[in-house]
Design a protein around this motif. Sequence first.
Motif, PDB file in Angstrom:
ATOM      1  N   ASP A 188       0.833  -1.202   0.000  1.00 41.54           N
ATOM      2  CA  ASP A 188       0.000   0.000   0.000  1.00 41.54           C
ATOM      3  C   ASP A 188       0.867   1.250   0.000  1.00 41.54           C
ATOM      4  OD1 ASP A 188      -2.457  -1.345   0.051  1.00 41.54           O
ATOM      5  OD2 ASP A 188      -2.501  -1.415   2.250  1.00 41.54           O
ATOM      6  N   ILE A 189       1.950   1.218   0.771  1.00 42.01           N
ATOM      7  CA  ILE A 189       2.841   2.383   0.824  1.00 42.01           C
ATOM      8  C   ILE A 189       3.573   2.566  -0.500  1.00 42.01           C
ATOM      9  CG2 ILE A 189       4.911   3.352   1.905  1.00 42.01           C
ATOM     10  CD1 ILE A 189       4.040   2.042   4.517  1.00 42.01           C
ATOM     11  N   GLU A 190       4.188   1.489  -0.992  1.00 39.82           N
ATOM     12  CA  GLU A 190       5.001   1.609  -2.205  1.00 39.82           C
ATOM     13  C   GLU A 190       4.157   1.863  -3.450  1.00 39.82           C
ATOM     14  OE1 GLU A 190       8.436  -0.757  -4.794  1.00 39.82           O
ATOM     15  OE2 GLU A 190       7.477  -1.766  -3.095  1.00 39.82           O
ATOM     16  N   HIS A 191       3.231   0.953  -3.722  1.00 36.99           N
ATOM     17  CA  HIS A 191       2.503   1.015  -4.990  1.00 36.99           C
ATOM     18  C   HIS A 191       1.260   1.890  -4.924  1.00 36.99           C
ATOM     19  CE1 HIS A 191       5.270  -2.089  -6.121  1.00 36.99           C
ATOM     20  NE2 HIS A 191       4.843  -2.857  -5.130  1.00 36.99           N
ATOM     21  N   GLY A 192       0.705   2.038  -3.705  1.00 35.94           N
ATOM     22  CA  GLY A 192      -0.471   2.878  -3.560  1.00 35.94           C
ATOM     23  C   GLY A 192      -0.124   4.339  -3.363  1.00 35.94           C
ATOM     24  N   ILE A 193       0.630   4.641  -2.286  1.00 36.06           N
ATOM     25  CA  ILE A 193       0.907   6.035  -1.935  1.00 36.06           C
ATOM     26  C   ILE A 193       2.038   6.627  -2.773  1.00 36.06           C
ATOM     27  CG2 ILE A 193       1.694   7.556  -0.077  1.00 36.06           C
ATOM     28  CD1 ILE A 193       0.266   5.625   1.888  1.00 36.06           C
ATOM     29  N   LEU A 194       3.197   5.978  -2.801  1.00 41.60           N
ATOM     30  CA  LEU A 194       4.367   6.558  -3.471  1.00 41.60           C
ATOM     31  C   LEU A 194       4.335   6.404  -4.989  1.00 41.60           C
ATOM     32  CD1 LEU A 194       7.141   5.496  -0.933  1.00 41.60           C
ATOM     33  CD2 LEU A 194       6.361   7.829  -1.401  1.00 41.60           C
ATOM     34  N   ARG A 195       3.676   5.336  -5.493  1.00 36.80           N
ATOM     35  CA  ARG A 195       3.587   5.144  -6.947  1.00 36.80           C
ATOM     36  C   ARG A 195       2.194   5.511  -7.482  1.00 36.80           C
ATOM     37  NH1 ARG A 195       4.328  -0.059  -9.059  1.00 36.80           N
ATOM     38  NH2 ARG A 195       5.013   0.934 -10.997  1.00 36.80           N
ATOM     39  N   ARG A 196       1.407   6.142  -6.654  1.00 39.57           N
ATOM     40  CA  ARG A 196       0.097   6.670  -7.065  1.00 39.57           C
ATOM     41  C   ARG A 196      -0.825   5.603  -7.647  1.00 39.57           C
ATOM     42  NH1 ARG A 196      -1.475  11.420  -7.195  1.00 39.57           N
ATOM     43  NH2 ARG A 196      -2.697  11.091  -9.100  1.00 39.57           N
ATOM     44  N   GLY A 197      -0.948   4.497  -6.914  1.00 40.34           N
ATOM     45  CA  GLY A 197      -1.932   3.495  -7.285  1.00 40.34           C
ATOM     46  C   GLY A 197      -1.555   2.602  -8.445  1.00 40.34           C
ATOM     47  N   GLN A 198      -0.262   2.479  -8.725  1.00 41.41           N
ATOM     48  CA  GLN A 198       0.178   1.595  -9.801  1.00 41.41           C
ATOM     49  C   GLN A 198       0.023   0.131  -9.389  1.00 41.41           C
ATOM     50  OE1 GLN A 198       1.382   2.149 -12.969  1.00 41.41           O
ATOM     51  NE2 GLN A 198       0.849   4.301 -12.729  1.00 41.41           N
ATOM     52  N   TRP A 199      -0.316  -0.705 -10.356  1.00 43.60           N
ATOM     53  CA  TRP A 199      -0.378  -2.144 -10.120  1.00 43.60           C
ATOM     54  C   TRP A 199       1.042  -2.665  -9.955  1.00 43.60           C
ATOM     55  CZ3 TRP A 199      -0.675  -6.441 -14.211  1.00 43.60           C
ATOM     56  CH2 TRP A 199      -0.901  -7.684 -13.596  1.00 43.60           C
ATOM     57  N   LYS A 200       1.240  -3.505  -8.969  1.00 40.39           N
ATOM     58  CA  LYS A 200       2.576  -4.001  -8.620  1.00 40.39           C
ATOM     59  C   LYS A 200       3.269  -4.658  -9.807  1.00 40.39           C
ATOM     60  CE  LYS A 200       4.777  -6.874  -5.046  1.00 40.39           C
ATOM     61  NZ  LYS A 200       4.512  -7.645  -3.801  1.00 40.39           N
ATOM     62  N   TYR A 201       2.516  -5.394 -10.625  1.00 39.48           N
ATOM     63  CA  TYR A 201       3.115  -6.150 -11.730  1.00 39.48           C
ATOM     64  C   TYR A 201       2.831  -5.519 -13.094  1.00 39.48           C
ATOM     65  CZ  TYR A 201       3.425  -9.545  -7.955  1.00 39.48           C
ATOM     66  OH  TYR A 201       3.685 -10.153  -6.755  1.00 39.48           O
ATOM     67  N   GLY A 202       2.505  -4.239 -13.099  1.00 38.34           N
ATOM     68  CA  GLY A 202       2.123  -3.578 -14.346  1.00 38.34           C
ATOM     69  C   GLY A 202       3.243  -2.849 -15.051  1.00 38.34           C
ATOM     70  N   LEU A 203       4.491  -3.015 -14.590  1.00 37.62           N
ATOM     71  CA  LEU A 203       5.667  -2.390 -15.202  1.00 37.62           C
ATOM     72  C   LEU A 203       5.568  -0.870 -15.270  1.00 37.62           C
ATOM     73  CD1 LEU A 203       6.364  -4.839 -18.190  1.00 37.62           C
ATOM     74  CD2 LEU A 203       7.304  -4.915 -15.883  1.00 37.62           C
ATOM     75  N   GLY A 204       4.684  -0.297 -14.438  1.00 37.56           N
ATOM     76  CA  GLY A 204       4.538   1.155 -14.429  1.00 37.56           C
ATOM     77  C   GLY A 204       3.559   1.687 -15.447  1.00 37.56           C
ATOM     78  N   TYR A 205       2.736   0.816 -16.016  1.00 35.55           N
ATOM     79  CA  TYR A 205       1.798   1.241 -17.058  1.00 35.55           C
ATOM     80  C   TYR A 205       0.338   0.978 -16.714  1.00 35.55           C
ATOM     81  CZ  TYR A 205       5.844   1.798 -20.107  1.00 35.55           C
ATOM     82  OH  TYR A 205       7.034   2.205 -20.655  1.00 35.55           O
ATOM     83  N   PHE A 206       0.067   0.265 -15.620  1.00 30.91           N
ATOM     84  CA  PHE A 206      -1.309  -0.098 -15.299  1.00 30.91           C
ATOM     85  C   PHE A 206      -1.629   0.241 -13.849  1.00 30.91           C
ATOM     86  CE2 PHE A 206       0.130  -2.962 -18.641  1.00 30.91           C
ATOM     87  CZ  PHE A 206      -0.861  -2.775 -19.589  1.00 30.91           C
ATOM     88  N   LYS A 207      -2.778   0.875 -13.651  1.00 24.09           N
ATOM     89  CA  LYS A 207      -3.233   1.247 -12.317  1.00 24.09           C
ATOM     90  C   LYS A 207      -3.897   0.063 -11.623  1.00 24.09           C
ATOM     91  CE  LYS A 207      -2.559   5.836 -12.166  1.00 24.09           C
ATOM     92  NZ  LYS A 207      -1.871   6.546 -11.072  1.00 24.09           N
ATOM     93  N   ARG A 208      -3.905   0.089 -10.292  1.00 21.64           N
ATOM     94  CA  ARG A 208      -4.700  -0.863  -9.527  1.00 21.64           C
ATOM     95  C   ARG A 208      -6.175  -0.671  -9.901  1.00 21.64           C
ATOM     96  NH1 ARG A 208      -3.133  -0.713  -3.112  1.00 21.64           N
ATOM     97  NH2 ARG A 208      -0.962  -1.375  -3.217  1.00 21.64           N
ATOM     98  N   PRO A 209      -6.952  -1.759  -9.999  1.00 24.05           N
ATOM     99  CA  PRO A 209      -8.368  -1.609 -10.343  1.00 24.05           C
ATOM    100  C   PRO A 209      -9.184  -0.953  -9.236  1.00 24.05           C
ATOM    101  CG  PRO A 209      -7.856  -3.900  -9.813  1.00 24.05           C
ATOM    102  CD  PRO A 209      -6.557  -3.167  -9.884  1.00 24.05           C
ATOM    103  N   PHE A 210      -8.765  -1.088  -7.979  1.00 21.88           N
ATOM    104  CA  PHE A 210      -9.479  -0.483  -6.863  1.00 21.88           C
ATOM    105  C   PHE A 210      -8.468   0.058  -5.869  1.00 21.88           C
ATOM    106  CE2 PHE A 210     -11.073  -0.917  -2.495  1.00 21.88           C
ATOM    107  CZ  PHE A 210     -12.131  -0.011  -2.553  1.00 21.88           C
ATOM    108  N   ILE A 211      -8.646   1.297  -5.465  1.00 17.37           N
ATOM    109  CA  ILE A 211      -7.740   1.936  -4.509  1.00 17.37           C
ATOM    110  C   ILE A 211      -8.564   2.454  -3.339  1.00 17.37           C
ATOM    111  CG2 ILE A 211      -6.040   3.763  -4.150  1.00 17.37           C
ATOM    112  CD1 ILE A 211      -5.547   3.682  -7.200  1.00 17.37           C
ATOM    113  N   ARG A 212      -8.220   2.050  -2.134  1.00 17.43           N
ATOM    114  CA  ARG A 212      -8.969   2.479  -0.956  1.00 17.43           C
ATOM    115  C   ARG A 212      -8.874   3.990  -0.761  1.00 17.43           C
ATOM    116  NH1 ARG A 212      -5.636  -1.059   1.871  1.00 17.43           N
ATOM    117  NH2 ARG A 212      -5.677   0.260   3.728  1.00 17.43           N
ATOM    118  N   GLU A 213      -9.930   4.536  -0.199  1.00 18.37           N
ATOM    119  CA  GLU A 213     -10.037   5.991  -0.060  1.00 18.37           C
ATOM    120  C   GLU A 213      -8.894   6.569   0.770  1.00 18.37           C
ATOM    121  OE1 GLU A 213     -13.202   9.360   1.589  1.00 18.37           O
ATOM    122  OE2 GLU A 213     -13.842   7.261   1.336  1.00 18.37           O
TER     123      GLU A 213
END
Length: 225
Positions: free
Chosen positions: A91-116
Amino acid sequence: MGKDSIQWMASDLLLQMRDDGPIAPPIKAIKATSLGKLKLALNTEDKKKAFWINLYNAAFLVLRKKNRLSSPQIFISRRIKFADFTLSLDDIEHGILRRGQWKYGLGYFKRPFIREEISSLMVDKLDYRIHFALNCGAKSCPAIRFYDYLKLNTQLNSAKNTFLEENSLELNNQLLVSKIFLWFYGDFGGKRGIIDAHQRVLNLKRTNYSLKYSEYDWSQENRFL
């Protein structure tokens, strides 16, 4: 607890883990901090980045050394407790610092759901230099530093330069780089961005290279600078 105290409680936890000191006081302070107070205290980009980098590195050490967690649970378990919400390392790395990026998306795909609560704590802009500051306990990881929001730009540039000097190599028309650049390819702006990041640091002779990624050494090691 004042805003300044909130800003430094993550680095205090990291300090205690480095020195094998008492971790109960900073953990208690973190657990007593509400989402609202945290948002109020982390009111600039540099404050956000410094706090979350320090907390990530401190929490990783706590979860591995004290809670005996290993991958993948160490990254996905929501064990980082605040007053009214909990976070995982992911949550810290991919949610907060990477602005909701999907962990395995190589920096091109967002998480489908991000908690408020994660959305409300995000940095405004992804800074690829975080990848030279976050430590996951492997020998090939960047060294751990204490980040100060008052000196953050200088510190992140230093972390980047040190990591590139130690882990990258120019071989004729080929640039050998860490696998971090593959895993977060899009964060760096793709191939062009990766080469540009190395250009000044390594005094590269060319403007274009083929990229080769070195094997990542996952043996455990935590280096502090």
